[in-house]
Motif scaffolding. Structure first.
Motif, PDB file in Angstrom:
ATOM      1  N   LYS B  43       0.217   1.242  -7.800  1.00 59.17           N
ATOM      2  CA  LYS B  43       1.116   0.923  -6.370  1.00 59.17           C
ATOM      3  C   LYS B  43       1.255  -0.124  -6.559  1.00 59.17           C
ATOM      4  N   LYS B 132      -6.599  -6.097   0.853  1.00 58.54           N
ATOM      5  CA  LYS B 132      -6.731  -5.216   0.167  1.00 58.54           C
ATOM      6  C   LYS B 132      -5.076  -5.347  -0.599  1.00 58.54           C
ATOM      7  N   GLY B 133      -4.365  -5.656   0.710  1.00 57.14           N
ATOM      8  CA  GLY B 133      -2.730  -5.953   0.285  1.00 57.14           C
ATOM      9  C   GLY B 133      -2.546  -7.251  -1.381  1.00 57.14           C
ATOM     10  N   SER B 137      -9.275  -7.314  -3.343  1.00 52.08           N
ATOM     11  CA  SER B 137     -10.632  -6.331  -3.912  1.00 52.08           C
ATOM     12  C   SER B 137     -10.531  -6.380  -5.153  1.00 52.08           C
ATOM     13  N   GLU B 138      -9.387  -6.076  -6.585  1.00 50.04           N
ATOM     14  CA  GLU B 138      -9.552  -6.392  -7.232  1.00 50.04           C
ATOM     15  C   GLU B 138      -9.815  -6.889  -7.829  1.00 50.04           C
ATOM     16  N   GLY B 316      -0.231  -4.406   2.554  1.00 54.58           N
ATOM     17  CA  GLY B 316      -1.852  -4.028   2.955  1.00 54.58           C
ATOM     18  C   GLY B 316      -1.527  -2.420   4.263  1.00 54.58           C
ATOM     19  N   SER B 319       0.768  -0.435   1.389  1.00 51.80           N
ATOM     20  CA  SER B 319       0.124   0.125  -0.031  1.00 51.80           C
ATOM     21  C   SER B 319      -1.109   0.611  -0.294  1.00 51.80           C
ATOM     22  N   HIS B 320      -1.965   0.029   0.711  1.00 51.63           N
ATOM     23  CA  HIS B 320      -3.688  -0.314   0.994  1.00 51.63           C
ATOM     24  C   HIS B 320      -4.481   0.884   1.404  1.00 51.63           C
ATOM     25  N   THR B 321      -3.136   1.921   3.216  1.00 47.97           N
ATOM     26  CA  THR B 321      -4.272   2.821   3.737  1.00 47.97           C
ATOM     27  C   THR B 321      -4.123   4.002   3.359  1.00 47.97           C
ATOM     28  N   GLU B 323      -5.196   7.572   1.402  1.00 47.84           N
ATOM     29  CA  GLU B 323      -6.065   7.634   0.237  1.00 47.84           C
ATOM     30  C   GLU B 323      -5.468   9.113   0.179  1.00 47.84           C
TER      31      GLU B 323
END
Lengths: 305, 476
Positions: B43, B132-133, B137-138, B316, B319-321, B323
């Motif tokens: 991402k 997450k953004g 999380s990582e 977030g 890039s992170h919504t 899946e």
């Protein structure tokens, strides 16, 4: 010395005692029975060695190695277990001095034995009959010849070819099941994968009625069947060479109009079909779509890309 | 096979509105000899907009036309056409979600930004998206840590606890940098939010709108905010006012938390400090950030530096919504994108391998979704069974088909979301039951909860997977 009959009656008595304990799991009950029987047997014959012939040790192959951490006092138990979830490899087994722990080495031998059994045993004839498959076999006379002469495992006698032709006719899609190197894989997966394939194909109005079962089967045996039946697509479901992770892994080799001595690149393979890999029902549904795609594009293997 | 999906993220917050574009790369990680396994491998944010103030007009409304102009302008500057975006999300956050026309603006904007740009709102989602953004999380996965992220914006503080990469708890407090507004030139207090007003009254402080703002005057308010934030992460006994300041819920359990990070506009003052006029943005954001930096929070936890601060939520959202579904799925074509479908989830108790049990449970729950006799389109969600037998798949399918028969007869597509890998076989079984001509979407490897909504985009990766956005739509 407690003899067999005595031990049996002991177990019967304990079982009767336990009738009231219905909420217990059967395994639990069994374990308790064995434990109690052993205990009682030991007390009645405290000085002599006891042989509990009906008792059994817990099946160590039932332990899921992915959840079993054998390291003593791990620094990060949760992290270790998380790592183990990602691989069936034997990590986090700890050690006894410079060696494996007993649990690890015994499990290793058990898995190895299961792998060998899968190769050297045969698919139960009743299994073949029950599912209504047409049973045929390659030129191999026995397992030894099957292992040592791969070339025989891909050929059929003239009579066999006639039999195949008579049984199958010329279907659009021919499904073949082969024992390959794991009879265990056939018995574990076929009853889930085959109906999934059939259901998927029926959606496209393709019927597969006559399924062949080939004993002593190598992959290229499907090419002979392709030539004999003149089918558009032949799909061979065959037991994979077993390893220490599972002895029940199956592959599907699928080819559009296969011919003897065709390049291997014309085969499409879906491997690793077992309960811990691609599950048989999902693999079956996927294979049905794949077969439809092959029929539409008139190609398979690398040509299909 | 590598494929890149262009995604847009738009965040309409209490104080600022932002936009980003990012490239989401997907790839088939399986060998040629197994079924495909397509996953998101990268991402990358490729464009960041200016940070604009969220335009609010009279009557507690958002100025929709100004926001649309902002979005249009940023698309132009980035050189991206609306048709190019394949996915993305607009999120309306903080106090802005409480504006009268929030829902209307959100829906208009998601349509305006692209065909499959989904509308999202809700404090829990906001907390997750921000964490997450910001890359928390990582971080928590790489360091095997339990991190609490506090996304402190203008109107709300969104809390998310991440344990080894997974979100385990969320919460939200009405604490933000813009709950007291100060005139930028003459420094008079222009606005005090209702809850802060209540706090001031309870404490008996002499702070009112119209008064001259000084650091000394507002310091007690800011310090009280810090106390409440400390309470929220469990390092201080909860005061009576804590329950008042909670938006909808706080964090449940704080015992495991070892690390802390801050995002949102206020975070910049926390990490970098600020020199000069503390009211430069016309609010108390800088004061709050500085007070947090001085507080014990920094000593009690290990401080994590996030990858994003003020842009965490928008990154977030972009890039992170999105899946992607599992790779062995079932769908009939031509019905995408599917938007704003409420999720009906069966509990594990209802989810037995029993046709009539599943059917009854679904039928009962369907009635929850019937608003004014209007039958909504619903997605049925279940956990499914690991390594299910063929016959079990048939039974589950029959239960679903029976439970949803009215919806099927009404012509709605049958949408089924299952967690375990069985969607292709289940979809096939459903198709054989409801007929070839009925639209069916059956996907797996997606986890949803009751109250969630799902949006499903056009197939990608040669049709083998579907982009999915799981979201909430909560307006206060």
């Amino acid at each position: 010395m407690v003899n067999e009959t005595e031990l049996k009656s002991l177990i019967e008595n304990i079982l009767q005692d336990m009738v009231g304990k219905q909420e217990q799991q059967p395994e639990q009950v069994q374990e308790e029975v064995v434990a109690q029987a052993t205990a009682e047997a030991t007390t009645t014959a405290s000085t002599t060695c006891t042989v509990a012939s009906d008792a059994c040790l817990p099946d160590i192959t039932k332990v899921d190695v992915k959840t079993e951490l054998l390291v003593d006092e791990p620094y990060d138990q949760e992290g270790y277990l998380q790592m183990k979830q990602k691989t069936p490899a034997r990590i986090g087994v700890g050690r006894a001095g410079a060696r494996f722990k007993t649990a690890t080495s015994v499990r290793f031998r058990a898995d190895h034995a299961a792998a060998q059994d899968a190769v050297f045993s045969y698919v139960d004839e009743d299994f073949v009959k029950k599912n209504g498959f047409t049973a045929v076999e390659t030129m191999c006379a026995n397992k030894d010849e099957y292992i040592t002469r791969p070339d025989f495992g891909r050929q059929f006698s003239e009579e066999m070819k006639q039999e195949i032709k008579a049984a199958c006719g010329t279907p659009q899609v021919q499904i073949v099941i082969g024992d390959g190197l794991s009879s265990a894989a056939v018995e574990a997966n076929i009853e889930d994968i085959l109906p999934a394939i059939k259901q998927g194909l029926q959606m496209h109005n393709i019927n597969v009625d006559n399924v062949l079962f080939v004993k002593h089967c190598r992959v290229p045996a499907m090419d002979v069947i392709g030539e004999v039946t003149n089918s558009d697509v032949v799909c061979l479901l065959i037991g994979e060479r077993p390893g220490l992770v599972t002895a029940e892994s199956m592959s599907a080799y699928i080819a559009y109009k296969p011919t003897v001595d065709m390049p291997e690149a014309r085969r499409t393979v879906i491997s690793n079909i077992h309960s811990g890999g691609t599950t048989p029902v999902e693999a079956g549904a996927h294979i049905a779509d794949l077969i439809k795609k092959m029929l539409d594009k008139k190609a398979s293997g690398l040509d299909l890309k | 096979m590598r494929e890149t999906i262009l995604s847009v993220g738009i965040d309409i917050g209490t104080s600022t509105t932002q936009l980003i574009f990012s490239n989401i790369t997907i790839e088939n990680m399986a060998s040629n000899f197994t079924v495909p396994r397509i996953v998101i491998v990268d991402k990358e944010v490729i464009y960041r907009s200016n940070i604009a103030f969220t335009p609010i007009i009279e009557n507690n409304k958002i100025d929709q036309s100004l926001i649309q102009r902002f979005v249009e302008e940023e698309y132009r500057k980035a050189g991206i056409r609306k048709e190019d975006t394949q996915t993305g999300a607009v999120i309306i956050t903080g106090e802005t979600a409480r504006k009268e026309n929030a829902e209307e603006v959100l829906n208009a904007l998601s349509g305006f930004a692209g065909e499959f740009v989904v509308a999202t709102a809700g404090p829990d989602l906001e907390s997750i998206i921000a964490a997450k953004g910001a890359g928390i999380s990582e971080y928590s996965a790489d360091n095997s840590a339990t991190v609490v992220n506090l996304d402190i914006g203008g109107g709300t503080s969104n809390l998310a606890v991440l344990h080894r990469g997974e979100v385990i708890d969320t919460g939200c407090l009405d604490i933000g940098g813009r709950l007291i507004k100060v005139h930028r030139t003459n420094k008079t207090i222009e606005y005090i939010s209702p809850k802060i007003q209540q706090m001031i009254e309870q404490k008996g402080w002499n702070i009112q709108v119209g008064q001259q703002a000084t650091e000394a005057l507002l310091q007690p308010v800011v310090d009280e905010m810090v106390q409440l934030l400390k309470q929220s992460v469990g390092v201080q006994e909860k005061s009576a006012f804590y329950e008042t300041i909670i938006t909808h819920k706080g964090l449940k359990d704080h015992k495991q938390i070892t690390h802390i990070s801050f995002t949102g506009g206020v975070a910049d003052a926390f990490y970098h400090g600020a020199a000069g006029d503390v009211f430069i943005y016309g609010d108390i954001g800088i004061m709050l950030g500085q007070a947090l930096a001085k507080s014990k929070l920094a000593e009690l936890f290990t401080i994590v530096k996030p990858k994003e601060t003020i842009r965490a939520t928008v990154v977030g959202a972009g890039s992170h919504t999105t899946e992607i579904s599992g790779s062995t799925i079932f769908y009939t074509d031509t019905i995408f994108p599917i938007k704003n479908i409420p999720v009906l989830k069966l509990t594990s108790a209802e989810e037995q391998i029993d046709e009539s049990m599943i059917a009854t449970a679904i039928k009962e729950k369907v009635t929850w979704f019937e608003s004014e006799g209007d039958r909504q389109n619903i997605a049925v969600s279940l956990q499914g069974k690991k390594n299910a037998k063929f016959q079990e798949v048939q039974t589950i399918a029959a239960g679903i088909a029976k439970g949803m028969e009215e919806s099927i007869q009404a012509g709605y597509p049958l949408i089924v979301i299952v967690e375990n890998d069985m969607a292709k076989a289940l979809g096939q079984a459903l198709q054989s039951l409801v007929g070839k001509h009925h639209n069916i979407v059956c996907i797996d490897s997606i986890q949803v909860e009751n109250g969630d909504y799902i949006d499903i985009g056009h197939p990608v990766a040669e049709g083998s997977v579907l982009p999915v956005v799981i979201k909430t739509l909560v307006f206060h």
